[in-house]
Design an enzyme around this catalytic site. Structure first.
Site, PDB file in Angstrom:
ATOM      1  N   HIS A 155       0.872  -1.179   0.000  1.00 23.74           N
ATOM      2  CA  HIS A 155       0.000   0.000   0.000  1.00 23.74           C
ATOM      3  C   HIS A 155       0.906   1.226   0.000  1.00 23.74           C
ATOM      4  CE1 HIS A 155      -3.847   2.082   0.634  1.00 23.74           C
ATOM      5  NE2 HIS A 155      -3.038   3.005   1.131  1.00 23.74           N
ATOM      6  N   CYS A 156       0.779   2.039  -1.031  1.00 23.46           N
ATOM      7  CA  CYS A 156       1.711   3.161  -1.191  1.00 23.46           C
ATOM      8  C   CYS A 156       1.061   4.470  -0.749  1.00 23.46           C
ATOM      9  CB  CYS A 156       2.156   3.263  -2.645  1.00 23.46           C
ATOM     10  SG  CYS A 156       3.269   4.639  -2.925  1.00 23.46           S
ATOM     11  N   PRO A 157       1.557   5.087   0.322  1.00 22.94           N
ATOM     12  CA  PRO A 157       0.963   6.350   0.780  1.00 22.94           C
ATOM     13  C   PRO A 157       1.158   7.483  -0.224  1.00 22.94           C
ATOM     14  CG  PRO A 157       2.927   5.829   2.055  1.00 22.94           C
ATOM     15  CD  PRO A 157       2.675   4.650   1.177  1.00 22.94           C
ATOM     16  N   GLU A 365       6.279   2.424   2.022  1.00 24.75           N
ATOM     17  CA  GLU A 365       7.364   2.889   1.170  1.00 24.75           C
ATOM     18  C   GLU A 365       8.063   4.058   1.805  1.00 24.75           C
ATOM     19  OE1 GLU A 365       6.994   2.586  -3.514  1.00 24.75           O
ATOM     20  OE2 GLU A 365       5.916   4.083  -2.439  1.00 24.75           O
TER      21      GLU A 365
END
Ligand SMILES: [Zn+2]
Ligand SMILES: [Zn+2]
Length: 366
Positions: A155-157, A365
């Site tokens: 899950h990429c903020p 990330e």
């Protein structure tokens, strides 16, 4: 169950906060556009040829970057199809069954007709009790999205989205084009950056934009190149970020290269068969995201092939003829991390099947 007022307001508030990193990147890109186009090209550059060339090349880079970033953010992650979900009667049966082996019997029966080859560490069928479904291979539950995501990478903020089967190609292109964008700025801004320190620039506010632009682009280039390099390596090996931290478990053991089909096929699985679309953020990945060709044997190139070609249980969707050799324990020490993603492990698995288990962490990330 209807969400209560305060908790749904809290959730909405949290959803808004998730957009802050995206807003941060957007503001930086907008400022860099102003600094490069107005302050550097229009105000500072004197050579008309250089001005035009830089403007054309810059707009080419920024367009590809913005397009791939947009697609990564707004492409919805894909969820498992209907056949992986439990029917109402199956759910009832599962709830009636005492926990443990008999529940696994029910799940095994349900998974019998599905192309599911990966298992939990304890050898059990992978089941998500939040979504109440049998997890397809490479699918994981994301705690932020609160959904099972096909071929979940992380899950990429920075894109406020799950990177998975539906947008992994876009994410890779986003990394590639943002790196290209930064390197282009560094290359064309360098001579003016040097002039700044040697007092060769007129004393206007443009010189500060030129200096900060160079610093920002150089800084992002360093972090992006390492991240992009890592994902290139993952594509070559056909691993997701999650699988790089914990090797997938097959019926006969873990195999970090279980999904690797060789460099060319691994590349095509993400980018598709038609080379003309490889560099464009349009969806061309192969497959349906639910099932993936596997090779049961370890394909590690560092390891010499086993001469003993006995019968390996074949489960390859494409039926690749591979020489049989024993699976190798390939988990790294990193895998001892207790919560790399939402996978119940070991004995907990049996205990927790059918129970709500929202406790999980997501690979973040930098
Ligand atoms: Zn789930
Ligand atoms: Zn997510």
């Amino acid at each position: 169950m209807a969400p209560s007022g305060p908790s749904s307001a809290r959730r909405r508030c949290r959803r808004c906060l998730y957009w802050i990193p995206v807003l941060f990147i957007s503001i930086i890109v907008c400022w860099s556009y102003y600094a490069y186009v107005i302050q550097l090209c229009i105000v500072t550059m004197e050579n008309i040829g250089e001005k035009v060339l830089c403007m054309i090349a810059y707009h080419f880079c920024v367009l590809l970057f913005a397009w791939s970033y947009w697609k990564t953010i707004f492409t919805l992650p894909m969820n498992p199809s209907k056949e992986y979900h439990l029917s109402y009667s199956d759910k009832e049966v599962l709830e009636r069954e005492p926990r443990g082996e008999s529940q696994q019997d029910v799940l095994r029966r349900l998974a019998k007709d599905l192309p599911v080859y990966t298992r939990t560490m304890s050898g059990a069928i992978r089941y998500c009790d939040r979504c109440q479904l049998v997890k397809p291979d490479r699918c994981h539950h994301c705690s932020v999205c609160d959904k099972c995501i096909l071929k979940m990478d992380h899950h990429c903020p920075w894109v406020n989205n799950c990177v998975g089967f539906s947008n992994y190609k876009f994410f890779l292109l986003f990394l590639a084009y943002s790196l290209l964008y930064c390197l282009f700025i560094v290359a064309t801004d360098l001579q003016y950056f040097i002039k700044f320190w040697t007092n060769g620039l007129p004393d206007t506010q443009a010189k500060f934009h030129i200096m900060f632009l160079f610093f920002a682009a150089a800084m992002f280039s360093v972090s992006l190149s390492s991240l992009f390099g890592y994902h290139c390596w993952l594509v070559c090996k056909n691993r997701s970020t999650l699988e790089a931290f914990r090797a997938p478990v097959f019926r006969h053991g873990t195999d970090k290269n279980g999904f690797s089909l060789g460099f060319g096929k691994n590349l095509r699985q993400v980018f598709g068969d038609e080379k003309k679309y490889w560099l464009l953020p349009v969806f061309t990945s192969l497959g349906d995201g639910c099932s993936f060709p596997t090779c049961l044997v370890n394909q590690d190139p560092e390891q010499a092939p086993s001469p003993t070609g006995t019968s390996a249980p074949t489960k390859s969707i494409e039926n690749h003829p591979f020489p049989a050799k024993p699976l190798r324990e390939s988990q790294s020490h990193l895998l001892t991390d207790p919560h790399p993603w939402n996978e119940n492990n070991g004995r907990n698995e049996k205990r927790n099947v059918g129970m709500s288990n929202p406790a999980l962490t997501i690979e973040n990330e930098t």
